[in-house]
Design a protein around this motif. Sequence first.
Motif, PDB file in Angstrom:
ATOM      1  N   VAL A 197      -5.644   1.790  -8.706  1.00 54.07           N
ATOM      2  CA  VAL A 197      -5.956   1.128  -7.443  1.00 54.07           C
ATOM      3  C   VAL A 197      -7.012   1.870  -6.629  1.00 54.07           C
ATOM      4  CG1 VAL A 197      -3.752  -0.063  -7.295  1.00 54.07           C
ATOM      5  CG2 VAL A 197      -3.956   2.236  -6.328  1.00 54.07           C
ATOM      6  N   GLU A 198      -7.261   3.132  -6.945  1.00 50.50           N
ATOM      7  CA  GLU A 198      -8.296   3.892  -6.240  1.00 50.50           C
ATOM      8  C   GLU A 198      -9.577   4.032  -7.068  1.00 50.50           C
ATOM      9  OE1 GLU A 198      -6.620   7.656  -4.983  1.00 50.50           O
ATOM     10  OE2 GLU A 198      -6.412   6.897  -2.945  1.00 50.50           O
ATOM     11  N   ALA A 199      -9.727   3.206  -8.093  1.00 52.50           N
ATOM     12  CA  ALA A 199     -10.877   3.344  -8.987  1.00 52.50           C
ATOM     13  C   ALA A 199     -12.204   3.034  -8.296  1.00 52.50           C
ATOM     14  CB  ALA A 199     -10.704   2.435 -10.209  1.00 52.50           C
ATOM     15  N   PHE A 200     -12.181   2.202  -7.269  1.00 52.63           N
ATOM     16  CA  PHE A 200     -13.400   1.813  -6.561  1.00 52.63           C
ATOM     17  C   PHE A 200     -13.228   2.088  -5.069  1.00 52.63           C
ATOM     18  CE2 PHE A 200     -13.192  -0.663 -10.445  1.00 52.63           C
ATOM     19  CZ  PHE A 200     -14.472  -0.481 -10.959  1.00 52.63           C
TER      20      PHE A 200
ATOM     21  N   ASP B  90      -0.366   4.028 -11.508  1.00 51.26           N
ATOM     22  CA  ASP B  90      -1.222   3.774 -10.351  1.00 51.26           C
ATOM     23  C   ASP B  90      -2.030   2.491 -10.491  1.00 51.26           C
ATOM     24  OD1 ASP B  90      -2.827   4.708 -12.398  1.00 51.26           O
ATOM     25  OD2 ASP B  90      -3.980   6.100 -11.142  1.00 51.26           O
ATOM     26  N   HIS B  91      -1.679   1.646 -11.464  1.00 48.84           N
ATOM     27  CA  HIS B  91      -2.293   0.322 -11.594  1.00 48.84           C
ATOM     28  C   HIS B  91      -1.462  -0.683 -10.793  1.00 48.84           C
ATOM     29  CE1 HIS B  91      -4.819   0.874 -15.487  1.00 48.84           C
ATOM     30  NE2 HIS B  91      -4.566   2.063 -14.950  1.00 48.84           N
ATOM     31  N   PRO B  92      -2.051  -1.798 -10.382  1.00 48.96           N
ATOM     32  CA  PRO B  92      -1.243  -2.810  -9.689  1.00 48.96           C
ATOM     33  C   PRO B  92      -0.204  -3.391 -10.639  1.00 48.96           C
ATOM     34  CG  PRO B  92      -3.410  -3.688 -10.244  1.00 48.96           C
ATOM     35  CD  PRO B  92      -3.463  -2.217 -10.528  1.00 48.96           C
ATOM     36  N   VAL B  93       0.997  -3.598 -10.153  1.00 46.05           N
ATOM     37  CA  VAL B  93       2.004  -4.255 -10.968  1.00 46.05           C
ATOM     38  C   VAL B  93       1.567  -5.706 -11.190  1.00 46.05           C
ATOM     39  CG1 VAL B  93       3.447  -5.007  -9.014  1.00 46.05           C
ATOM     40  CG2 VAL B  93       4.481  -4.666 -11.267  1.00 46.05           C
ATOM     41  N   VAL B  94       1.787  -6.207 -12.393  1.00 47.81           N
ATOM     42  CA  VAL B  94       1.456  -7.589 -12.720  1.00 47.81           C
ATOM     43  C   VAL B  94       2.669  -8.241 -13.390  1.00 47.81           C
ATOM     44  CG1 VAL B  94      -1.045  -7.252 -12.850  1.00 47.81           C
ATOM     45  CG2 VAL B  94       0.343  -6.857 -14.885  1.00 47.81           C
ATOM     46  N   HIS B  95       2.522  -9.487 -13.769  1.00 49.43           N
ATOM     47  CA  HIS B  95       3.651 -10.271 -14.294  1.00 49.43           C
ATOM     48  C   HIS B  95       4.751 -10.406 -13.243  1.00 49.43           C
ATOM     49  CE1 HIS B  95       2.066 -10.638 -18.335  1.00 49.43           C
ATOM     50  NE2 HIS B  95       1.930  -9.325 -18.435  1.00 49.43           N
ATOM     51  N   VAL B  96       4.350 -10.467 -11.970  1.00 46.20           N
ATOM     52  CA  VAL B  96       5.310 -10.715 -10.900  1.00 46.20           C
ATOM     53  C   VAL B  96       5.008 -12.078 -10.285  1.00 46.20           C
ATOM     54  CG1 VAL B  96       5.894  -8.346 -10.307  1.00 46.20           C
ATOM     55  CG2 VAL B  96       3.850  -9.361  -9.325  1.00 46.20           C
ATOM     56  N   SER B  97       6.033 -12.883 -10.127  1.00 44.92           N
ATOM     57  CA  SER B  97       5.890 -14.183  -9.489  1.00 44.92           C
ATOM     58  C   SER B  97       5.885 -14.021  -7.970  1.00 44.92           C
ATOM     59  CB  SER B  97       7.048 -15.097  -9.906  1.00 44.92           C
ATOM     60  OG  SER B  97       8.267 -14.612  -9.345  1.00 44.92           O
ATOM     61  N   TRP B  98       5.604 -15.112  -7.272  1.00 46.67           N
ATOM     62  CA  TRP B  98       5.685 -15.085  -5.807  1.00 46.67           C
ATOM     63  C   TRP B  98       7.110 -14.738  -5.392  1.00 46.67           C
ATOM     64  CZ3 TRP B  98       8.309 -17.540  -1.866  1.00 46.67           C
ATOM     65  CH2 TRP B  98       7.750 -17.478  -0.584  1.00 46.67           C
ATOM     66  N   ASN B  99       8.067 -15.321  -6.073  1.00 43.43           N
ATOM     67  CA  ASN B  99       9.472 -15.040  -5.751  1.00 43.43           C
ATOM     68  C   ASN B  99       9.810 -13.562  -5.968  1.00 43.43           C
ATOM     69  OD1 ASN B  99      10.161 -17.753  -5.091  1.00 43.43           O
ATOM     70  ND2 ASN B  99      10.256 -18.233  -7.262  1.00 43.43           N
ATOM     71  N   ASP B 100       9.268 -12.973  -7.022  1.00 40.65           N
ATOM     72  CA  ASP B 100       9.483 -11.541  -7.263  1.00 40.65           C
ATOM     73  C   ASP B 100       8.874 -10.711  -6.143  1.00 40.65           C
ATOM     74  OD1 ASP B 100      10.631 -12.124  -9.778  1.00 40.65           O
ATOM     75  OD2 ASP B 100       8.687 -11.967 -10.788  1.00 40.65           O
TER      76      ASP B 100
ATOM     77  N   ASN C  97     -12.661  -0.628   1.436  1.00 39.50           N
ATOM     78  CA  ASN C  97     -13.523  -1.302   2.407  1.00 39.50           C
ATOM     79  C   ASN C  97     -13.497  -0.549   3.733  1.00 39.50           C
ATOM     80  OD1 ASN C  97     -11.153  -2.055   3.751  1.00 39.50           O
ATOM     81  ND2 ASN C  97     -11.490  -4.261   3.554  1.00 39.50           N
ATOM     82  N   GLU C  98     -14.146  -1.085   4.727  1.00 41.64           N
ATOM     83  CA  GLU C  98     -14.276  -0.365   6.004  1.00 41.64           C
ATOM     84  C   GLU C  98     -12.945  -0.177   6.724  1.00 41.64           C
ATOM     85  OE1 GLU C  98     -16.961   1.213   7.403  1.00 41.64           O
ATOM     86  OE2 GLU C  98     -17.795   0.867   5.402  1.00 41.64           O
ATOM     87  N   TYR C  99     -11.939  -0.943   6.350  1.00 45.35           N
ATOM     88  CA  TYR C  99     -10.609  -0.761   6.933  1.00 45.35           C
ATOM     89  C   TYR C  99      -9.749   0.218   6.129  1.00 45.35           C
ATOM     90  CZ  TYR C  99     -11.220  -4.691  10.206  1.00 45.35           C
ATOM     91  OH  TYR C  99     -11.646  -5.520  11.222  1.00 45.35           O
ATOM     92  N   GLY C 100     -10.310   0.741   5.040  1.00 40.48           N
ATOM     93  CA  GLY C 100      -9.571   1.693   4.227  1.00 40.48           C
ATOM     94  C   GLY C 100      -8.676   1.063   3.185  1.00 40.48           C
ATOM     95  N   LEU C 101      -8.931  -0.198   2.838  1.00 44.41           N
ATOM     96  CA  LEU C 101      -8.106  -0.904   1.860  1.00 44.41           C
ATOM     97  C   LEU C 101      -8.736  -0.832   0.482  1.00 44.41           C
ATOM     98  CD1 LEU C 101      -7.340  -4.072   3.985  1.00 44.41           C
ATOM     99  CD2 LEU C 101      -5.998  -1.968   3.812  1.00 44.41           C
ATOM    100  N   PHE C 102      -7.951  -0.428  -0.492  1.00 44.94           N
ATOM    101  CA  PHE C 102      -8.420  -0.301  -1.863  1.00 44.94           C
ATOM    102  C   PHE C 102      -8.034  -1.524  -2.693  1.00 44.94           C
ATOM    103  CE2 PHE C 102      -8.336   4.051  -0.404  1.00 44.94           C
ATOM    104  CZ  PHE C 102      -9.391   4.668  -1.071  1.00 44.94           C
ATOM    105  N   SER C 103      -8.870  -1.810  -3.677  1.00 43.99           N
ATOM    106  CA  SER C 103      -8.586  -2.845  -4.679  1.00 43.99           C
ATOM    107  C   SER C 103      -8.273  -4.191  -4.031  1.00 43.99           C
ATOM    108  CB  SER C 103      -7.395  -2.399  -5.552  1.00 43.99           C
ATOM    109  OG  SER C 103      -7.335  -3.116  -6.758  1.00 43.99           O
ATOM    110  N   ILE C 104      -8.991  -4.503  -2.962  1.00 43.07           N
ATOM    111  CA  ILE C 104      -8.721  -5.741  -2.236  1.00 43.07           C
ATOM    112  C   ILE C 104      -9.374  -6.932  -2.934  1.00 43.07           C
ATOM    113  CG2 ILE C 104     -10.707  -5.625  -0.665  1.00 43.07           C
ATOM    114  CD1 ILE C 104      -7.137  -6.614   0.380  1.00 43.07           C
ATOM    115  N   THR C 105     -10.308  -6.678  -3.828  1.00 40.37           N
ATOM    116  CA  THR C 105     -10.893  -7.767  -4.604  1.00 40.37           C
ATOM    117  C   THR C 105     -11.059  -7.298  -6.046  1.00 40.37           C
ATOM    118  OG1 THR C 105     -12.653  -9.435  -4.600  1.00 40.37           O
ATOM    119  CG2 THR C 105     -13.317  -7.180  -4.184  1.00 40.37           C
ATOM    120  N   GLY C 106     -10.918  -8.234  -6.991  1.00 43.60           N
ATOM    121  CA  GLY C 106     -10.891  -7.869  -8.401  1.00 43.60           C
ATOM    122  C   GLY C 106      -9.581  -7.196  -8.763  1.00 43.60           C
ATOM    123  N   ASN C 107      -9.476  -6.703  -9.971  1.00 40.01           N
ATOM    124  CA  ASN C 107      -8.295  -6.010 -10.494  1.00 40.01           C
ATOM    125  C   ASN C 107      -7.144  -6.989 -10.722  1.00 40.01           C
ATOM    126  OD1 ASN C 107      -7.317  -3.688 -11.633  1.00 40.01           O
ATOM    127  ND2 ASN C 107      -6.785  -2.680  -9.720  1.00 40.01           N
ATOM    128  N   ALA C 108      -6.412  -7.383  -9.678  1.00 37.04           N
ATOM    129  CA  ALA C 108      -5.335  -8.361  -9.834  1.00 37.04           C
ATOM    130  C   ALA C 108      -5.294  -9.278  -8.619  1.00 37.04           C
ATOM    131  CB  ALA C 108      -3.989  -7.667 -10.014  1.00 37.04           C
TER     132      ALA C 108
END
Length: 326
Positions: free
Chosen positions: A236-239, A158-168, A242-253
Amino acid sequence: MTCGSDITTKGCCTPASERDVPVAQADSGVHSASEVSSATLEGMIALPGGSFLMGTDYAEAFPADGEGPVREVTVDAFRIDRYPVTNKRFAEFVAATGYKTEAEQYGWSFVFWSHVPKDRFYEMVEDTVAAAPWWCKVRGAYWNAPEGPGSNVLKRGDHPVVHVSWNDAVAFCQWSGQRLLTEAEWEYAARGGLEQKLYPWGDKLRPNGEHRCNIWQGEFPKVDTADDGYAGTCPVEAFPANEYGLFSITGNAWEWCADWFDTAFHRAATAATRINPKGPPTGTGRVVKGGSFLCHKSYCNRYRVAARSSNTPDSSTSNMGFRCAL
């Protein structure tokens, strides 16, 4: 260790991987809801679109990044993933397609220095970035082994995937029937209906003393006290959303956007081109937004909504991910 010829810095918190052998870049693509699975649609939020004030004239912003001036921008209605793409979801893509990320194709990716096992540091680290020596070139680091050989994401589904390029990220979107957000869509969504606030929840980083995002605490890059509960990526649900219901939109990755990065292109925009803006037609780096767990006010105060950075489309690091739109 010294910086190798294929390692440079680009932006603030993410080093660029100028690979020796280019991989063909994908098209960002456009799809309709009818092409997307019901499961994917269930994980998305429909936003009405409209006009908002994009950018900032904040005194502590980075004018050289092209954060300002504040300008009115309009975006059409769109859908956006409630969460950034997680390790679990990316694993489903890989299982279905056999896709190999660019980090896997090239055999290495960038890992933050303190996340490399101390007893194997000199064995695993091939090089470091001269201008940012906390970034290590680690052979065998990729999305499913984020700290290099011997690591895994079994407990980080449930963490954001990382080590992905824009192309990925674009390849994932082509599979899922989605696309990457434009920078304007990303900022509209991240603001959650608030006008010209620094963060998705307001102007105070820690309202009532509460942490609202996963960033660095302590002395960067030496000591991360992890006062917010995390010293790397987090669920991704650790915090709160926002008011639109989006999680992890800032920080994390950091989150890849569709646009090419330019610091001045938007200054010449007309009223017509500020409707669904898509950035310049060409460039060398793609926009990334939102900051990451490595951002700290002393070095990279780019977890603000209007902040922006970039990286080359083939670059991958342990703090860059993405979310999708439709």
